[in-house]
Design an enzyme around this catalytic site. Sequence first.
Site, PDB file in Angstrom:
ATOM      1  N   THR A  67       0.876  -1.184   0.000  1.00 10.62           N
ATOM      2  CA  THR A  67       0.000   0.000   0.000  1.00 10.62           C
ATOM      3  C   THR A  67       0.909   1.230   0.000  1.00 10.62           C
ATOM      4  O   THR A  67       1.001   1.926   1.002  1.00 10.62           O
ATOM      5  CB  THR A  67      -0.924   0.029   1.239  1.00 10.62           C
ATOM      6  OG1 THR A  67      -0.122  -0.138   2.422  1.00 10.62           O
ATOM      7  CG2 THR A  67      -1.964  -1.049   1.190  1.00 10.62           C
TER       8      THR A  67
ATOM      9  N   LEU B 246       5.822  -5.866  12.124  1.00 14.85           N
ATOM     10  CA  LEU B 246       7.120  -6.510  11.904  1.00 14.85           C
ATOM     11  C   LEU B 246       8.194  -5.477  11.577  1.00 14.85           C
ATOM     12  O   LEU B 246       7.997  -4.650  10.699  1.00 14.85           O
ATOM     13  CB  LEU B 246       7.024  -7.496  10.740  1.00 14.85           C
ATOM     14  CG  LEU B 246       5.880  -8.501  10.781  1.00 14.85           C
ATOM     15  CD1 LEU B 246       5.852  -9.330   9.501  1.00 14.85           C
ATOM     16  CD2 LEU B 246       6.026  -9.408  12.004  1.00 14.85           C
TER      17      LEU B 246
ATOM     18  N   PHE C 241      13.375   3.175  21.060  1.00 17.42           N
ATOM     19  CA  PHE C 241      13.044   4.229  20.090  1.00 17.42           C
ATOM     20  C   PHE C 241      13.378   5.625  20.585  1.00 17.42           C
ATOM     21  O   PHE C 241      12.703   6.595  20.286  1.00 17.42           O
ATOM     22  CB  PHE C 241      11.578   4.107  19.629  1.00 17.42           C
ATOM     23  CG  PHE C 241      11.455   3.071  18.555  1.00 17.42           C
ATOM     24  CD1 PHE C 241      11.633   1.733  18.852  1.00 17.42           C
ATOM     25  CD2 PHE C 241      11.236   3.429  17.237  1.00 17.42           C
ATOM     26  CE1 PHE C 241      11.594   0.766  17.865  1.00 17.42           C
ATOM     27  CE2 PHE C 241      11.196   2.469  16.240  1.00 17.42           C
ATOM     28  CZ  PHE C 241      11.371   1.130  16.564  1.00 17.42           C
ATOM     29  N   LEU C 242      14.454   5.695  21.372  1.00 13.32           N
ATOM     30  CA  LEU C 242      14.942   7.004  21.811  1.00 13.32           C
ATOM     31  C   LEU C 242      16.391   7.164  21.373  1.00 13.32           C
ATOM     32  O   LEU C 242      17.191   7.773  22.065  1.00 13.32           O
ATOM     33  CB  LEU C 242      14.842   7.121  23.338  1.00 13.32           C
ATOM     34  CG  LEU C 242      13.453   7.392  23.913  1.00 13.32           C
ATOM     35  CD1 LEU C 242      13.521   7.492  25.429  1.00 13.32           C
ATOM     36  CD2 LEU C 242      12.852   8.695  23.341  1.00 13.32           C
ATOM     37  N   HIS C 243      16.716   6.591  20.236  1.00 16.66           N
ATOM     38  CA  HIS C 243      18.088   6.693  19.757  1.00 16.66           C
ATOM     39  C   HIS C 243      18.142   7.795  18.692  1.00 16.66           C
ATOM     40  O   HIS C 243      17.556   7.657  17.625  1.00 16.66           O
ATOM     41  CB  HIS C 243      18.528   5.342  19.188  1.00 16.66           C
ATOM     42  CG  HIS C 243      19.991   5.253  18.985  1.00 16.66           C
ATOM     43  ND1 HIS C 243      20.859   4.940  20.000  1.00 16.66           N
ATOM     44  CD2 HIS C 243      20.745   5.486  17.900  1.00 16.66           C
ATOM     45  CE1 HIS C 243      22.087   4.971  19.540  1.00 16.66           C
ATOM     46  NE2 HIS C 243      22.050   5.302  18.267  1.00 16.66           N
ATOM     47  N   ALA C 244      18.846   8.869  19.022  1.00 15.26           N
ATOM     48  CA  ALA C 244      18.892  10.006  18.088  1.00 15.26           C
ATOM     49  C   ALA C 244      19.700   9.643  16.846  1.00 15.26           C
ATOM     50  O   ALA C 244      20.643   8.867  16.913  1.00 15.26           O
ATOM     51  CB  ALA C 244      19.513  11.212  18.782  1.00 15.26           C
TER      52      ALA C 244
ATOM     53  N   CYS D  36       7.712   2.034   6.277  1.00 16.63           N
ATOM     54  CA  CYS D  36       6.479   2.217   7.061  1.00 16.63           C
ATOM     55  C   CYS D  36       6.276   3.606   7.637  1.00 16.63           C
ATOM     56  O   CYS D  36       5.258   4.241   7.362  1.00 16.63           O
ATOM     57  CB  CYS D  36       6.438   1.202   8.189  1.00 16.63           C
ATOM     58  SG  CYS D  36       6.245  -0.469   7.597  1.00 16.63           S
TER      59      CYS D  36
ATOM     60  N   ARG E 243      14.345   2.158   1.039  1.00 19.60           N
ATOM     61  CA  ARG E 243      13.203   3.068   0.943  1.00 19.60           C
ATOM     62  C   ARG E 243      13.260   4.187   1.991  1.00 19.60           C
ATOM     63  O   ARG E 243      13.425   3.927   3.171  1.00 19.60           O
ATOM     64  CB  ARG E 243      11.889   2.280   1.069  1.00 19.60           C
ATOM     65  CG  ARG E 243      11.538   1.577  -0.242  1.00 19.60           C
ATOM     66  CD  ARG E 243      10.288   0.768  -0.108  1.00 19.60           C
ATOM     67  NE  ARG E 243      10.544  -0.476   0.623  1.00 19.60           N
ATOM     68  CZ  ARG E 243       9.615  -1.382   0.876  1.00 19.60           C
ATOM     69  NH1 ARG E 243       8.375  -1.180   0.491  1.00 19.60           N
ATOM     70  NH2 ARG E 243       9.927  -2.485   1.531  1.00 19.60           N
TER      71      ARG E 243
HETATM   72  C1  UDX Z   1       8.615  -0.170  11.589  1.00 19.05           C
HETATM   73  C2  UDX Z   1       7.879  -0.593  12.865  1.00 19.05           C
HETATM   74  O1  UDX Z   1       8.807  -0.718  13.937  1.00 19.05           O
HETATM   75  C3  UDX Z   1       7.112  -1.863  12.620  1.00 19.05           C
HETATM   76  O2  UDX Z   1       6.389  -2.232  13.795  1.00 19.05           O
HETATM   77  C4  UDX Z   1       6.148  -1.606  11.469  1.00 19.05           C
HETATM   78  O3  UDX Z   1       5.308  -2.668  11.233  1.00 19.05           O
HETATM   79  C5  UDX Z   1       6.926  -1.217  10.232  1.00 19.05           C
HETATM   80  O4  UDX Z   1       7.708  -0.055  10.524  1.00 19.05           O
HETATM   81  P1  UDX Z   1      10.876  -0.818  10.345  1.00 19.05           P
HETATM   82  O5  UDX Z   1      10.491   0.242   9.370  1.00 19.05           O
HETATM   83  O6  UDX Z   1      11.337  -2.132   9.844  1.00 19.05           O
HETATM   84  O7  UDX Z   1       9.623  -1.129  11.302  1.00 19.05           O
HETATM   85  O8  UDX Z   1      12.056  -0.245  11.238  1.00 19.05           O
HETATM   86  P2  UDX Z   1      12.289   0.346  12.720  1.00 19.05           P
HETATM   87  O9  UDX Z   1      13.263  -0.495  13.421  1.00 19.05           O
HETATM   88  O10 UDX Z   1      11.029   0.619  13.401  1.00 19.05           O
HETATM   89  O11 UDX Z   1      13.035   1.715  12.335  1.00 19.05           O
HETATM   90  C6  UDX Z   1      12.390   2.717  11.555  1.00 19.05           C
HETATM   91  C7  UDX Z   1      13.282   3.911  11.365  1.00 19.05           C
HETATM   92  O12 UDX Z   1      13.459   4.615  12.581  1.00 19.05           O
HETATM   93  C8  UDX Z   1      14.683   3.594  10.877  1.00 19.05           C
HETATM   94  O13 UDX Z   1      15.062   4.547   9.913  1.00 19.05           O
HETATM   95  C9  UDX Z   1      15.538   3.693  12.123  1.00 19.05           C
HETATM   96  O14 UDX Z   1      16.869   3.998  11.847  1.00 19.05           O
HETATM   97  C10 UDX Z   1      14.839   4.813  12.852  1.00 19.05           C
HETATM   98  N1  UDX Z   1      15.035   4.772  14.304  1.00 19.05           N
HETATM   99  C11 UDX Z   1      14.487   3.775  15.052  1.00 19.05           C
HETATM  100  C12 UDX Z   1      15.764   5.782  14.928  1.00 19.05           C
HETATM  101  O15 UDX Z   1      16.270   6.702  14.257  1.00 19.05           O
HETATM  102  N2  UDX Z   1      15.891   5.760  16.278  1.00 19.05           N
HETATM  103  C13 UDX Z   1      15.339   4.788  17.053  1.00 19.05           C
HETATM  104  O16 UDX Z   1      15.489   4.843  18.285  1.00 19.05           O
HETATM  105  C14 UDX Z   1      14.624   3.757  16.425  1.00 19.05           C
END
Ligand code: UDX
Length: 456
Positions: free
Chosen positions: A86, A153, A252-255, A263, A331
């Site tokens: 999608t 995922l 998810f707090l990694h700058a 996604c 992507r």
């Molecule tokens: C994400 C969701 O986590 C997943 O549940 C959903 O179904 C699809 O989208 P994904 O895109 O595979 O998964 O990657 P994810 O590990 O979530 O990272 C997404 C982006 O955020 C990446 O570019 C990653 O580098 C960035 N990120 C993630 C950060 O910059 N800091 C973080 O702390 C975590």
Amino acid sequence: MRIAMIGTGYVGLVSGACFAEFGLEVVCVDKDEEKIRRIESGDMPIYEPGLDQLVARNRAAGRLTFTTSTAEAVNGADAVFIAVGTPTRRGDGHADLRYVYAAAADIAANLRAPTLVVTKSTVPVGTGRSLLRFFRQQRPDLEIDVASNPEFLREGSAIDDFMRPDRVVCGVETERARELLGAAYRPLNLIETPILFTGLETAELIKYATNAFLATKITFINELADLCERVGADIQQVAKGMGLDGRIGRKFLHAGPGYGGSCFPKDTLALLRTAEQHDTQLRIVDTVVQVNEARKRRMVRKIVDACGGSVAGRTIAVLGLTFKPNTDDMRESPSLVIVPALQHEGARVRAYDPKGMREAAKLLPGVEFGSGPYEILEGADAMVLITEWNEFRGLDLRRVRQLMREPRIVDLRNVFDPLRVVREGFAYTSIGRPAVAPGIETVLPAPETTAEERDA
Ligand code: UDX
């Protein structure tokens, strides 16, 4: 129980193989004959750790089969999952549902008995209900039920996410749908996974709300990192200090250089369009999208500044191109903004990525790709680390220093220990951490977390 999985992209292939591992009989369908042939010969169309073995094992056990015929797959299936793409519709940010409806039309044309159709693809709120109407129109003779079962995922750990999820969300309208989905996920009862049954719209929204919230969390810490740079604070420690609060959590707090991937960028935009259509403002999400876009460009300035104000005529060695490690997915990767901008400013860009170079070569013209980090670092004026692949963490910095023309590192993922890098003689720029000058002793920062630890 037998299921059909329409679409053997990322979500369909992983989900199909994992359902087979749960013991279900799974038939995966794709229109693309070449893709089916490749999968059957053991060549996975995407890089996902463990997927090839999982597919091979379940094919050998006879639980997982592949076909290009929808009729073959859907007939006799207790549930048909739609797992097609999608993407963002060009121009307006809406989710493009053409593949979902093409799959629905195909299912409607081929079904011979009442079945449950489940959307696994991320579809805007209201899609499930409009699919229900669609099936009623197309097949008034059959009772086709619709449910929503969004996936959560992460690329790179998709199999584990499927096998050990935090929760499973099922949007259902009937008791039968609830029973079927409950049965499909029954193995997860053993590990006490919460299975949340909701209505269709709620399930669809949970998916978007989750991704928008995670994108917000990342963007929040990214902006705070900018403030850290101004006030002399350390974002790693700020994130840790915040994250230890159980209400916030450390993940998810990694700058970094901004989120990317298949996604977050797409789903945040689609959620905004849904809100607009329903006359609701989602100002936080709107701001997150804008801040993240601006951030990628801001990273270019950071690199240029680190190079003394100009990159014209300089050789920049880029380590990591994919949107995150352990995937070959390019992507919406920040590298797609950063690399062309550096080239535009006159830099010669060399790059290396463990898995992403085949895809990157199509998207990044003029980049010279190397077969390893040391190769591209030879004679370079700056190393720019964009993606935190584990193999970059263990680089021999002494060797790197000898290879580079100018020992300069711009670390957009805070992979290196600032003190150590500076002691090795590098000029070092990272995200949201105080500058360390050679000879100045500072308190050693907390050990860096790896991507795995971060997400654990
Ligand atoms: C994400 C969701 O986590 C997943 O549940 C959903 O179904 C699809 O989208 P994904 O895109 O595979 O998964 O990657 P994810 O590990 O979530 O990272 C997404 C982006 O955020 C990446 O570019 C990653 O580098 C960035 N990120 C993630 C950060 O910059 N800091 C973080 O702390 C975590």
